[in-house]
Design a protein around this motif. Structure first.
Motif, PDB file in Angstrom:
ATOM      1  N   ASP A 165      -6.816 -18.252  28.761  1.00  0.00           N
ATOM      2  CA  ASP A 165      -6.408 -16.864  28.546  1.00  0.00           C
ATOM      3  C   ASP A 165      -5.292 -16.722  27.506  1.00  0.00           C
ATOM      4  OD1 ASP A 165      -4.244 -17.868  29.928  1.00  0.00           O
ATOM      5  OD2 ASP A 165      -4.447 -16.549  31.664  1.00  0.00           O
ATOM      6  N   SER A 221       0.703  -8.483  37.009  1.00  0.00           N
ATOM      7  CA  SER A 221       0.200  -7.114  36.855  1.00  0.00           C
ATOM      8  C   SER A 221      -1.128  -7.075  36.102  1.00  0.00           C
ATOM      9  CB  SER A 221       1.236  -6.259  36.124  1.00  0.00           C
ATOM     10  OG  SER A 221       1.385  -6.668  34.769  1.00  0.00           O
ATOM     11  N   GLN A 222      -1.410  -8.159  35.341  1.00  0.00           N
ATOM     12  CA  GLN A 222      -2.662  -8.248  34.603  1.00  0.00           C
ATOM     13  C   GLN A 222      -3.713  -9.062  35.359  1.00  0.00           C
ATOM     14  OE1 GLN A 222      -1.953  -9.292  30.300  1.00  0.00           O
ATOM     15  NE2 GLN A 222       0.184  -9.380  30.963  1.00  0.00           N
ATOM     16  N   GLU A 244      -2.240 -17.510  27.656  1.00  0.00           N
ATOM     17  CA  GLU A 244      -0.921 -17.237  28.229  1.00  0.00           C
ATOM     18  C   GLU A 244      -0.091 -18.522  28.333  1.00  0.00           C
ATOM     19  OE1 GLU A 244       0.135 -14.417  28.452  1.00  0.00           O
ATOM     20  OE2 GLU A 244      -1.535 -13.047  28.826  1.00  0.00           O
ATOM     21  N   ARG A 268       4.764  -9.774  34.755  1.00  0.00           N
ATOM     22  CA  ARG A 268       3.859  -9.179  33.767  1.00  0.00           C
ATOM     23  C   ARG A 268       2.470  -9.809  33.856  1.00  0.00           C
ATOM     24  NH1 ARG A 268       6.983  -6.568  29.358  1.00  0.00           N
ATOM     25  NH2 ARG A 268       9.186  -6.665  29.960  1.00  0.00           N
ATOM     26  N   THR A 303       1.207 -12.695  26.238  1.00  0.00           N
ATOM     27  CA  THR A 303       2.069 -11.648  26.792  1.00  0.00           C
ATOM     28  C   THR A 303       3.454 -11.680  26.167  1.00  0.00           C
ATOM     29  OG1 THR A 303       0.879 -11.572  28.891  1.00  0.00           O
ATOM     30  CG2 THR A 303       3.159 -10.805  28.905  1.00  0.00           C
ATOM     31  N   ARG A 327      -3.427 -12.240  36.091  1.00  0.00           N
ATOM     32  CA  ARG A 327      -3.512 -13.574  35.495  1.00  0.00           C
ATOM     33  C   ARG A 327      -2.723 -14.588  36.325  1.00  0.00           C
ATOM     34  NH1 ARG A 327      -5.720 -13.197  30.462  1.00  0.00           N
ATOM     35  NH2 ARG A 327      -5.677 -11.157  29.436  1.00  0.00           N
TER      36      ARG A 327
END
Length: 303
Positions: free
Chosen positions: A247, A183-184, A249, A180, A253, A186
């Motif tokens: 970010d 896909s961003q 994270e 995930r 997410t 990151r």
């Protein structure tokens, strides 16, 4: 206490342990092989880097890895039995210091020495430190500053695990959050992000299958799942830089698909376990699980 009472208690404890062991063997046929132990990690000092243990290489002089009611133990080293703290001026209390407030602690490397009876600490631009561990389970240290440590008061919590003696994480769940993030566009997470004690290489394709592992069996050790592990800002610390990720994270997410109304805004990742039958473990052992579907978890987690 008289001799009869002591003998009765000893007999009761012995019978209890035997029954638990028998339970594990009896139900083995109803358990499912879910994977193998990829890594076992012990964190002698809370918030510092961990030590990977449990390798079966005969050339390795490492002591066996024991699973006790208080968590993993290897030699004298116990999981999270030390914590860094600042002693108050009146010397009556200690303020714990972790990566929540001091992310640079993630840069401190921990290496076992003297046959796992002590550890050697190193960090950038800091003198190295050696810390001896007590020879029994009754006295533990609180590490106060880079020069010395003091014994914890008898009424202080002995171990500094968050909520349970062990934390289990699987590779497929780790890969899911990384996919995930990728896909961003990151940066990906290291496996060490989760501070797990048991990292399982699972044979299952479905991420977060461990949500429904009600009981776990590794070798002669049996565990019971206490609850899912709620995640905080510690997961945002990048162990390569000693800084929080800008970010937000992986929490950002995880909150899009791993929230549960019973746990507020803290997303869920991994399983907290307690020990029902102690013993020894090592890397490579098969992992069995008895499936118990937690209806509230499967129906209310956002995914």
């Amino acid at each position: 206490m008289n001799k009869f009472s002591t003998a009765s208690i000893s007999l009761g404890v012995g019978v209890g342990v035997s029954l638990v062991a028998l339970f594990c063997k009896k139900w083995r046929s109803t358990w499912h092989l879910v994977g193998h132990v990829k890594r076992l990690t012990i964190y002698p000092i809370k918030s510092l880097q961990g030590v990977n243990i449990g390798f079966s290489d005969e050339a390795n002089d490492e002591p066996p890895v024991e699973v006790t009611a208080l968590g993993l133990r290897c030699g004298r080293l116990r999981d999270r039995c030390f914590v860094i703290g600042r002693l108050s001026q009146d010397k009556r209390s200690v303020e714990f210091i972790t990566t929540r407030s001091t992310p640079s602690l993630a840069l401190v490397k921990v290496a076992p020495i003297n046959n796992f009876s002590a550890i050697h600490l190193t960090a950038p631009n800091m003198p190295s430190i050696e810390v001896d561990f007590p020879s029994n389970d009754k006295s533990f240290f609180v590490w106060i500053d880079p020069r010395n440590g003091v014994y914890a008061p008898s009424d202080m919590q002995i171990l500094y695990n968050d909520g349970a003696p062990l934390l289990l994480v699987t590779d497929v769940s780790h890969d899911d959050i990384n996919a995930r993030l990728e896909s961003q566009g990151r940066p990906l997470l290291a496996e060490e992000t989760w501070k797990s004690n048991v990292f399982v290489e699972t044979d299952q394709q479905r991420p977060f299958a461990e949500d429904h592992w009600g009981h776990v069996n590794i070798g002669d050790v049996c565990f019971q799942r206490l609850r899912p592990c709620t995640r905080c800002s510690v997961t945002k610390v990048d162990s390569s830089t000693g800084k929080h990720r800008e970010d937000g994270e992986p929490l950002k997410t995880l909150r899009t698909y791993r929230l549960h109304k019973g746990f507020g805004s803290d997303p869920l990742f991994g399983s907290l376990l307690f020990v029902t039958n102690p013993g020894s473990v090592q890397v490579g052992l098969p992992v069995y699980a008895r499936i118990k579907y937690f209806k509230t978890l499967s129906s209310e987690v956002i995914n």
